[in-house]
Write a protein that holds these residues in place. Structure first.
Motif, PDB file in Angstrom:
ATOM      1  N   GLY A 169      39.187 -29.958 -52.353  1.00 25.43           N
ATOM      2  CA  GLY A 169      40.397 -30.739 -52.546  1.00 25.43           C
ATOM      3  C   GLY A 169      40.183 -32.233 -52.724  1.00 25.43           C
ATOM      4  O   GLY A 169      41.122 -32.957 -53.061  1.00 25.43           O
ATOM      5  N   ALA A 170      38.969 -32.723 -52.493  1.00 28.17           N
ATOM      6  CA  ALA A 170      38.648 -34.144 -52.691  1.00 28.17           C
ATOM      7  C   ALA A 170      38.041 -34.317 -54.077  1.00 28.17           C
ATOM      8  O   ALA A 170      37.235 -33.492 -54.521  1.00 28.17           O
ATOM      9  CB  ALA A 170      37.677 -34.621 -51.621  1.00 28.17           C
ATOM     10  N   GLU A 171      38.393 -35.403 -54.747  1.00 24.75           N
ATOM     11  CA  GLU A 171      37.936 -35.619 -56.118  1.00 24.75           C
ATOM     12  C   GLU A 171      37.318 -37.003 -56.291  1.00 24.75           C
ATOM     13  O   GLU A 171      37.811 -37.999 -55.739  1.00 24.75           O
ATOM     14  CB  GLU A 171      39.095 -35.473 -57.098  1.00 24.75           C
ATOM     15  N   ALA A 172      36.254 -37.042 -57.093  1.00 24.53           N
ATOM     16  CA  ALA A 172      35.616 -38.298 -57.478  1.00 24.53           C
ATOM     17  C   ALA A 172      35.217 -38.186 -58.939  1.00 24.53           C
ATOM     18  O   ALA A 172      34.869 -37.096 -59.413  1.00 24.53           O
ATOM     19  CB  ALA A 172      34.398 -38.593 -56.612  1.00 24.53           C
ATOM     20  N   ARG A 173      35.271 -39.299 -59.634  1.00 23.72           N
ATOM     21  CA  ARG A 173      34.859 -39.338 -61.037  1.00 23.72           C
ATOM     22  C   ARG A 173      33.830 -40.444 -61.211  1.00 23.72           C
ATOM     23  O   ARG A 173      34.111 -41.620 -60.906  1.00 23.72           O
ATOM     24  CB  ARG A 173      36.038 -39.572 -61.974  1.00 23.72           C
ATOM     25  N   ALA A 174      32.651 -40.084 -61.679  1.00 23.87           N
ATOM     26  CA  ALA A 174      31.618 -41.058 -62.020  1.00 23.87           C
ATOM     27  C   ALA A 174      31.710 -41.346 -63.509  1.00 23.87           C
ATOM     28  O   ALA A 174      31.786 -40.423 -64.333  1.00 23.87           O
ATOM     29  CB  ALA A 174      30.232 -40.530 -61.660  1.00 23.87           C
ATOM     30  N   LEU A 175      31.724 -42.629 -63.846  1.00 23.16           N
ATOM     31  CA  LEU A 175      31.878 -43.050 -65.233  1.00 23.16           C
ATOM     32  C   LEU A 175      30.557 -43.493 -65.823  1.00 23.16           C
ATOM     33  O   LEU A 175      29.602 -43.813 -65.100  1.00 23.16           O
ATOM     34  CB  LEU A 175      32.897 -44.191 -65.314  1.00 23.16           C
ATOM     35  N   LEU A 176      30.518 -43.534 -67.126  1.00 21.98           N
ATOM     36  CA  LEU A 176      29.341 -44.020 -67.824  1.00 21.98           C
ATOM     37  C   LEU A 176      29.071 -45.469 -67.413  1.00 21.98           C
ATOM     38  O   LEU A 176      29.973 -46.300 -67.429  1.00 21.98           O
ATOM     39  CB  LEU A 176      29.578 -43.953 -69.334  1.00 21.98           C
ATOM     40  N   PRO A 177      27.841 -45.791 -66.984  1.00 21.43           N
ATOM     41  CA  PRO A 177      27.561 -47.160 -66.541  1.00 21.43           C
ATOM     42  C   PRO A 177      27.580 -48.155 -67.692  1.00 21.43           C
ATOM     43  O   PRO A 177      27.373 -47.797 -68.855  1.00 21.43           O
ATOM     44  CB  PRO A 177      26.156 -47.051 -65.926  1.00 21.43           C
ATOM     45  N   GLY A 178      27.796 -49.415 -67.324  1.00 27.36           N
ATOM     46  CA  GLY A 178      27.801 -50.483 -68.315  1.00 27.36           C
ATOM     47  C   GLY A 178      27.730 -51.825 -67.628  1.00 27.36           C
ATOM     48  O   GLY A 178      27.668 -51.911 -66.396  1.00 27.36           O
ATOM     49  N   PRO A 179      27.741 -52.919 -68.393  1.00 29.66           N
ATOM     50  CA  PRO A 179      27.678 -54.256 -67.798  1.00 29.66           C
ATOM     51  C   PRO A 179      28.835 -54.505 -66.840  1.00 29.66           C
ATOM     52  O   PRO A 179      29.977 -54.140 -67.126  1.00 29.66           O
ATOM     53  CB  PRO A 179      27.756 -55.187 -69.024  1.00 29.66           C
ATOM     54  N   VAL A 180      28.540 -55.126 -65.715  1.00 27.19           N
ATOM     55  CA  VAL A 180      29.582 -55.358 -64.710  1.00 27.19           C
ATOM     56  C   VAL A 180      30.608 -56.378 -65.172  1.00 27.19           C
ATOM     57  O   VAL A 180      31.722 -56.426 -64.627  1.00 27.19           O
ATOM     58  CB  VAL A 180      28.962 -55.793 -63.366  1.00 27.19           C
ATOM     59  N   ASP A 181      30.261 -57.195 -66.154  1.00 25.28           N
ATOM     60  CA  ASP A 181      31.216 -58.182 -66.656  1.00 25.28           C
ATOM     61  C   ASP A 181      31.989 -57.680 -67.874  1.00 25.28           C
ATOM     62  O   ASP A 181      32.680 -58.449 -68.537  1.00 25.28           O
ATOM     63  CB  ASP A 181      30.513 -59.508 -66.981  1.00 25.28           C
ATOM     64  N   ALA A 182      31.875 -56.375 -68.162  1.00 26.78           N
ATOM     65  CA  ALA A 182      32.607 -55.813 -69.301  1.00 26.78           C
ATOM     66  C   ALA A 182      33.243 -54.478 -68.911  1.00 26.78           C
ATOM     67  O   ALA A 182      33.245 -53.524 -69.679  1.00 26.78           O
ATOM     68  CB  ALA A 182      31.669 -55.633 -70.494  1.00 26.78           C
TER      69      ALA A 182
END
Length: 237
Positions: free
Chosen positions: A116-129
Motif C-alpha cells: 500500500g506504500a508507493e514511491a516513484r524514482a525518476l530519471l536523474p538529471g542536473p539539480v539546477d534543472a
C-alpha cells in the motif's frame, strides 16, 4: 527490419561502473568530471493517511534500482543514467500527494508499490534543472513514525538502516536507494527484487559480519557526518 544502432549493441550495463567501484576496497568517489551536480528525484507518496514507514522505504529502495535496470536504461535513458552513475549517486527525496502525485507519474521513471506504500524514482538529471512538477514538491516537513514490519520474508533482499543514526524518512529513502543500487550493481542484477528494510540492532550486527554485505557511507551533505555508514544490504538467501 531495421538494424539497431551500433552503439546500443556495445553499451555495458549502466550500473557496471558502480559495481566495479564497490567490488574491492571502500570506494573513493571523485567529483563530477564535468562539474554538473546530478541527482535522482525519489518521490514518496504521503497522503493524509500516512503509509507504513518500512513499506515506503522498501518501495523507494526497489524503485531506485528499477530505474537502472529498466530496459530503457540501455536505450533512451542511458546517457542520463551513465552521466549520473559516473559521479556521486545523489538522491533527493520529496513528498507528494493527490494531484501532485498523479503529475509525477507523467515524468520518466518507475513507480513501486509495497503493502500500500508507493514511491516513484525518476530519471536523474542536473539539480539546477529539475522539472517544475518536481521542484514544487517539499523535501522535508513530514516524517513517519517507527513501525514493526515483522519477520524478513525469505525471498527479500535485506537492507538494514543503522540503528544508531537518526534520519528523516526522506534521508532514509535516499540511503536505502543507494544500498539497493550498490547491491544490484555488485551482484549484476538485471531486475529489481523485493527488499525488506529494517532498523534493528541484532540484524545490523549480523549483516556487518557477512562477507557479502555492501555498506553505504554517506558523503555528509545532509543530516549525518561524512563517512557515516547509514545502511547495509545483503541479497536474499
Amino acid at each position: 527490419m531495421s538494424a539497431q544502432p551500433e552503439e546500443a549493441a556495445v553499451r555495458e550495463p549502466v550500473l557496471a561502473p558502480l559495481g566495479a567501484r564497490y567490488s574491492g576496497a571502500p570506494a573513493v568517489i571523485p567529483p563530477e568530471a564535468d562539474g554538473v551536480v546530478r541527482a535522482m528525484p525519489v518521490i514518496l507518496r504521503i497522503e493524509r493517511e500516512l503509509p507504513p514507514r518500512s513499506a515506503l522505504l522498501e518501495a523507494a529502495a526497489q524503485a531506485a534500482l528499477a530505474v537502472c535496470v529498466d530496459p530503457r536504461a540501455q536505450g533512451e535513458w542511458y546517457e542520463s543514467l551513465a552521466a549520473w552513475v559516473d559521479g556521486r549517486i545523489r538522491k533527493i527525496a520529496r513528498r507528494a500527494r493527490g494531484a501532485h502525485w498523479a503529475a509525477v507519474q507523467e515524468l520518466p521513471g518507475v513507480t513501486v508499490e509495497v503493502d500500500g506504500a508507493e514511491a516513484r524514482a525518476l530519471l536523474p538529471g542536473p539539480v539546477d534543472a529539475v522539472p517544475k512538477t518536481v521542484s514544487r514538491l517539499q523535501i522535508g516537513g513530514t516524517d513517519l513514525p517507527p513501525d514493526e514490519p515483522g519477520p524478513v520474508p525469505d525471498a527479500a533482499s535485506l537492507i538494514v538502516v543503522n540503528p544508531a543514526v537518526d534520519m528523516t524518512v526522506g534521508k532514509a529513502a535516499a540511503q536505502v536507494g543507494h544500498a539497493s543500487m550498490i547491491l544490484g550493481a555488485v551482484r549484476g542484477w538485471t531486475e529489481a527484487p523485493r527488499f525488506a528494510v529494517r532498523r534493528d540492532q541484532e540484524l545490523w550486527e549480523a549483516l556487518l559480519a557477512r562477507e557479502d554485505v555492501v555498506c553505504v557511507r554517506d558523503a555528509g551533505f545532509t543530516e549525518v557526518d561524512p563517512g557515516t555508514i547509514t545502511c547495509a544490504a545483503v541479497p536474499a538467501r
